[in-house]
Every structure is written in structure tokens, then in C-alpha cells.
Scaffold this motif. Structure first.
Motif, PDB file in Angstrom:
ATOM      1  N   THR A   1       0.826  -1.210   0.000  1.00 55.13           N
ATOM      2  CA  THR A   1       0.000   0.000   0.000  1.00 55.13           C
ATOM      3  C   THR A   1       0.859   1.259   0.000  1.00 55.13           C
ATOM      4  N   ASN A   2       1.986   1.225   0.692  1.00 55.20           N
ATOM      5  CA  ASN A   2       2.867   2.398   0.729  1.00 55.20           C
ATOM      6  C   ASN A   2       3.452   2.733  -0.635  1.00 55.20           C
ATOM      7  N   ASP A   3       3.448   1.768  -1.571  1.00 52.88           N
ATOM      8  CA  ASP A   3       3.980   2.001  -2.914  1.00 52.88           C
ATOM      9  C   ASP A   3       2.939   2.570  -3.866  1.00 52.88           C
ATOM     10  N   ILE A   4       1.707   2.719  -3.389  1.00 53.55           N
ATOM     11  CA  ILE A   4       0.611   3.177  -4.248  1.00 53.55           C
ATOM     12  C   ILE A   4       0.448   4.693  -4.147  1.00 53.55           C
ATOM     13  N   ALA A   5       0.563   5.367  -5.267  1.00 55.58           N
ATOM     14  CA  ALA A   5       0.396   6.829  -5.295  1.00 55.58           C
ATOM     15  C   ALA A   5      -1.078   7.211  -5.270  1.00 55.58           C
ATOM     16  N   PHE A   6      -1.884   6.481  -6.057  1.00 55.81           N
ATOM     17  CA  PHE A   6      -3.326   6.748  -6.048  1.00 55.81           C
ATOM     18  C   PHE A   6      -4.095   5.586  -6.658  1.00 55.81           C
ATOM     19  N   PHE A   7      -5.357   5.536  -6.324  1.00 58.50           N
ATOM     20  CA  PHE A   7      -6.319   4.633  -6.957  1.00 58.50           C
ATOM     21  C   PHE A   7      -7.239   5.511  -7.807  1.00 58.50           C
ATOM     22  N   TYR A   8      -7.635   5.018  -8.975  1.00 56.11           N
ATOM     23  CA  TYR A   8      -8.563   5.806  -9.776  1.00 56.11           C
ATOM     24  C   TYR A   8      -9.382   4.904 -10.696  1.00 56.11           C
ATOM     25  N   ILE A   9     -10.414   5.484 -11.276  1.00 53.80           N
ATOM     26  CA  ILE A   9     -11.263   4.754 -12.210  1.00 53.80           C
ATOM     27  C   ILE A   9     -10.725   4.964 -13.620  1.00 53.80           C
ATOM     28  N   ARG A  10     -10.366   3.862 -14.282  1.00 52.52           N
ATOM     29  CA  ARG A  10      -9.864   3.906 -15.654  1.00 52.52           C
ATOM     30  C   ARG A  10     -10.652   2.896 -16.474  1.00 52.52           C
ATOM     31  N   ASN A  11     -11.334   3.375 -17.492  1.00 56.57           N
ATOM     32  CA  ASN A  11     -12.179   2.513 -18.320  1.00 56.57           C
ATOM     33  C   ASN A  11     -13.184   1.729 -17.464  1.00 56.57           C
ATOM     34  N   GLU A  12     -13.737   2.431 -16.478  1.00 56.81           N
ATOM     35  CA  GLU A  12     -14.750   1.890 -15.569  1.00 56.81           C
ATOM     36  C   GLU A  12     -14.217   0.816 -14.622  1.00 56.81           C
ATOM     37  N   LEU A  13     -12.889   0.697 -14.520  1.00 58.65           N
ATOM     38  CA  LEU A  13     -12.267  -0.279 -13.624  1.00 58.65           C
ATOM     39  C   LEU A  13     -11.428   0.435 -12.571  1.00 58.65           C
ATOM     40  N   SER A  14     -11.468  -0.058 -11.336  1.00 61.88           N
ATOM     41  CA  SER A  14     -10.614   0.484 -10.284  1.00 61.88           C
ATOM     42  C   SER A  14      -9.169   0.102 -10.585  1.00 61.88           C
ATOM     43  N   THR A  15      -8.298   1.082 -10.559  1.00 55.86           N
ATOM     44  CA  THR A  15      -6.918   0.865 -10.981  1.00 55.86           C
ATOM     45  C   THR A  15      -5.939   1.460  -9.980  1.00 55.86           C
ATOM     46  N   ILE A  16      -4.871   0.725  -9.711  1.00 57.74           N
ATOM     47  CA  ILE A  16      -3.777   1.197  -8.864  1.00 57.74           C
ATOM     48  C   ILE A  16      -2.725   1.865  -9.750  1.00 57.74           C
ATOM     49  N   MET A  17      -2.235   3.018  -9.306  1.00 62.75           N
ATOM     50  CA  MET A  17      -1.063   3.637  -9.928  1.00 62.75           C
ATOM     51  C   MET A  17       0.015   3.735  -8.865  1.00 62.75           C
ATOM     52  N   THR A  18       1.142   3.074  -9.096  1.00 61.95           N
ATOM     53  CA  THR A  18       2.236   3.101  -8.120  1.00 61.95           C
ATOM     54  C   THR A  18       3.125   4.321  -8.359  1.00 61.95           C
TER      55      THR A  18
ATOM     56  N   ASP B   1       6.142   4.316  -9.099  1.00 62.83           N
ATOM     57  CA  ASP B   1       6.985   4.120 -10.286  1.00 62.83           C
ATOM     58  C   ASP B   1       6.150   4.005 -11.564  1.00 62.83           C
ATOM     59  N   GLN B   2       4.886   4.458 -11.458  1.00 64.14           N
ATOM     60  CA  GLN B   2       3.958   4.599 -12.592  1.00 64.14           C
ATOM     61  C   GLN B   2       3.604   3.277 -13.262  1.00 64.14           C
ATOM     62  N   GLN B   3       3.462   2.247 -12.451  1.00 64.02           N
ATOM     63  CA  GLN B   3       2.953   0.965 -12.934  1.00 64.02           C
ATOM     64  C   GLN B   3       1.464   0.888 -12.575  1.00 64.02           C
ATOM     65  N   GLU B   4       0.656   0.331 -13.481  1.00 63.87           N
ATOM     66  CA  GLU B   4      -0.784   0.256 -13.262  1.00 63.87           C
ATOM     67  C   GLU B   4      -1.239  -1.190 -13.079  1.00 63.87           C
ATOM     68  N   TYR B   5      -2.194  -1.370 -12.173  1.00 62.29           N
ATOM     69  CA  TYR B   5      -2.759  -2.690 -11.889  1.00 62.29           C
ATOM     70  C   TYR B   5      -4.258  -2.547 -11.639  1.00 62.29           C
ATOM     71  N   VAL B   6      -5.033  -3.391 -12.256  1.00 63.74           N
ATOM     72  CA  VAL B   6      -6.477  -3.385 -12.047  1.00 63.74           C
ATOM     73  C   VAL B   6      -6.814  -4.105 -10.742  1.00 63.74           C
ATOM     74  N   VAL B   7      -7.748  -3.542  -9.988  1.00 61.07           N
ATOM     75  CA  VAL B   7      -8.192  -4.132  -8.721  1.00 61.07           C
ATOM     76  C   VAL B   7      -9.655  -4.524  -8.866  1.00 61.07           C
ATOM     77  N   ASN B   8      -9.985  -5.709  -8.464  1.00 58.77           N
ATOM     78  CA  ASN B   8     -11.357  -6.205  -8.604  1.00 58.77           C
ATOM     79  C   ASN B   8     -12.231  -5.779  -7.423  1.00 58.77           C
ATOM     80  N   GLN B   9     -12.226  -4.480  -7.151  1.00 55.53           N
ATOM     81  CA  GLN B   9     -13.056  -3.896  -6.093  1.00 55.53           C
ATOM     82  C   GLN B   9     -13.472  -2.502  -6.529  1.00 55.53           C
ATOM     83  N   SER B  10     -14.554  -2.003  -5.954  1.00 54.78           N
ATOM     84  CA  SER B  10     -14.966  -0.630  -6.229  1.00 54.78           C
ATOM     85  C   SER B  10     -14.114   0.324  -5.394  1.00 54.78           C
ATOM     86  N   LEU B  11     -14.104   1.598  -5.769  1.00 54.22           N
ATOM     87  CA  LEU B  11     -13.359   2.568  -4.971  1.00 54.22           C
ATOM     88  C   LEU B  11     -13.948   2.702  -3.573  1.00 54.22           C
ATOM     89  N   ASP B  12     -15.255   2.522  -3.452  1.00 51.87           N
ATOM     90  CA  ASP B  12     -15.883   2.557  -2.127  1.00 51.87           C
ATOM     91  C   ASP B  12     -15.326   1.446  -1.249  1.00 51.87           C
TER      92      ASP B  12
END
Length: 253
Positions: free
Chosen positions: A158-175, A177-188
Motif C-alpha cells: 500500500t505504501n507504494d501506491i500513489a493513487f487509486f482511480y477509475i480507468r475505463n470503468e475499472l478500479s486501478t492502482i497507480m504506483t 513508479d507509474q505501474q498500473e494494476y487493475v483491482v477487482n473492487q470498487s473505490l468505495d
């Protein structure tokens, strides 16, 4: 039990009243209020109720303005659609923090916490403070997230995550170091697992890490423009209603 409902959405207020009276038929809904102004006026001139159910975003501002004008000594159950205010809520006599859309079970659980809190202080023995705090203190926060990418499961701290955001209607992690990962959960759902000291829900699309915030500027219509240490797909704006809470969060971490 005398209860006050402070809620600017009439449908939500009626639904809440119905559930309360079903669960606690001997209770009395003393009044239903819709604004900071009317709440301050009522609480200044009338006896404190036994319990208040309170929305956070009211018709004329955030409910926390009420506490600046009048002392509220009774327990409060906050019912809101936004979980980013929970840190402020727990500073204001909060017994529970119920997210909308709430269910009968959610309200029943909140009443249970009120009952247990009262029982603690009505007993002659010393209350179990650790048990009490476990019910009213926000959790420390999730340490990592499991993601699936390139046919592999990866653990992202979690400390490596800069932000979570909605990308193409999917919750996405941005680290960072600017790597992106889709998370199978809502932002809520994600927001409810994070440390409220470390992360803030800017709006419906972004949750940001304090460590990722570079600077904050005033924007049009009393909004705030948040700049991060790494680029974001769009401008990060906070509306004027949430701006004071965000600034307080920045200052009081």
C-alpha cells in the motif's frame, strides 16, 4: 429514547425513520432537520436528545459546522454516502459511521454499539477500554493489495501506491513508479480498507496517498486543484464542500 434525524434528503430521512421505529418502536423521532442552520437553531434552544442520526453533507454545508456553534453531548451515528469524512466524524461523539445505501442490519448494528457503549458506563466496574476503542476507532489500514497481471498474482504494498482511480470503468492502482494494476473492487470498497491518515478520497474517481501530493492550488468556484508528484490522466479537483475537510486532513495528519 428521543432521537433526532439530521438529513437533507427527504427520502433517506423517511427511510431511516421507518427503520428506527421498526427496530425501536418505543423510540420517538423528536424532529427531522435538513440543514446546518436549522440544526444549530434547534440544538441551541432545545434539550439534547438521547441519540442523533446525522448525514454529513447537508443542504447548506458539512455537518461539522454544527459543532462549531453548539455543544452536542449525545452520541451520534453518521449516515453518509462518503467514507472519507470518518476521521472527522470520530472526533464528534461518533458511535458508528454507516455508509449509504444503508440497510436495516446496518442500523441494528449501530444501535447495538450505542447499547454497548451505555452499558459500559452504567456498570460499576471499569470498562474494557480496548474493546470499546476497537468499536469506535477507525482501522489502521490494509498493508497490501493482491492483483493479477500477465498471468501472475502480485502483491502491491500500500505504501507504494500513489493513487487509486477509475480507468475505463475499472478500479486501478497507480504506483509511484507509474505501474498500473487493475483491482477487482470498487473505490468505495477500497477506501474502506485504507488508512484514513494516509489516503484521502478526493472525489468519485480518485483516492490519493498523502505522500503523492506535491501541492494544492485554489481553482475556480472555490474548488481546489491537487497536483501530485507523478502525472495523472486528468486534473484532480475537490469541490468547495469537501475542500475544508481536505485541508484539515492535510494539516492534522
Amino acid at each position: 429514547m428521543n432521537i433526532i434525524i439530521i438529513e437533507d434528503e427527504l427520502k433517506a430521512a423517511r427511510s431511516l425513520e421507518s427503520i428506527i421505529l421498526e427496530l425501536r418502536p418505543h423510540s420517538k423521532i423528536v424532529t427531522k432537520l435538513q440543514s446546518v442552520e436549522s440544526s444549530v437553531a434547534y440544538l441551541s434552544e432545545n434539550k439534547q436528545p438521547d441519540l442523533i442520526f446525522m448525514d454529513i453533507q447537508l443542504s447548506d454545508g458539512l455537518c461539522f459546522e454544527i459543532f462549531k456553534s453548539v455543544k452536542v453531548s449525545c452520541p451520534i451515528i453518521f449516515c453518509t454516502a462518503f467514507d472519507e469524512y470518518s476521521l472527522e466524524a470520530f472526533k464528534a461523539n461518533s458511535v458508528d459511521y454507516v455508509l449509504k445505501p444503508f440497510s436495516k442490519t446496518d442500523i441494528a448494528d449501530a444501535f447495538k454499539k450505542v447499547d454497548e457503549l451505555r452499558n459500559f458506563f452504567q456498570q460499576g466496574s471499569t470498562p474494557d477500554i480496548s474493546s470499546l476503542l476497537s468499536q469506535i476507532t477507525p482501522p489502521a489500514g490494509k498493508k497490501s493489495f493482491l492483483v493479477f497481471k500477465n498471468n501472475k498474482y502480485i502483491t502491491i504494498a500500500t505504501n507504494d501506491i500513489a493513487f487509486f482511480y477509475i480507468r475505463n470503468e475499472l478500479s486501478t492502482i497507480m504506483t509511484f513508479d507509474q505501474q498500473e494494476y487493475v483491482v477487482n473492487q470498487s473505490l468505495d470498497q477500497i477506501s474502506g480498507q485504507l488508512s484514513q491518515d494516509q489516503f484521502f478520497r478526493l472525489n468519485r474517481q480518485y483516492i490519493v496517498n498523502f505522500s503523492a501530493i506535491k501541492e494544492v492550488e485554489h481553482y475556480f468556484m472555490r474548488k481546489l486543484f491537487v497536483k501530485l508528484t507523478i502525472p495523472t490522466p486528468e486534473k484532480l479537483l475537490i469541490n468547495k464542500e469537501k475542500a475544508p475537510v481536505f485541508l484539515s486532513w492535510l494539516e492534522n495528519r
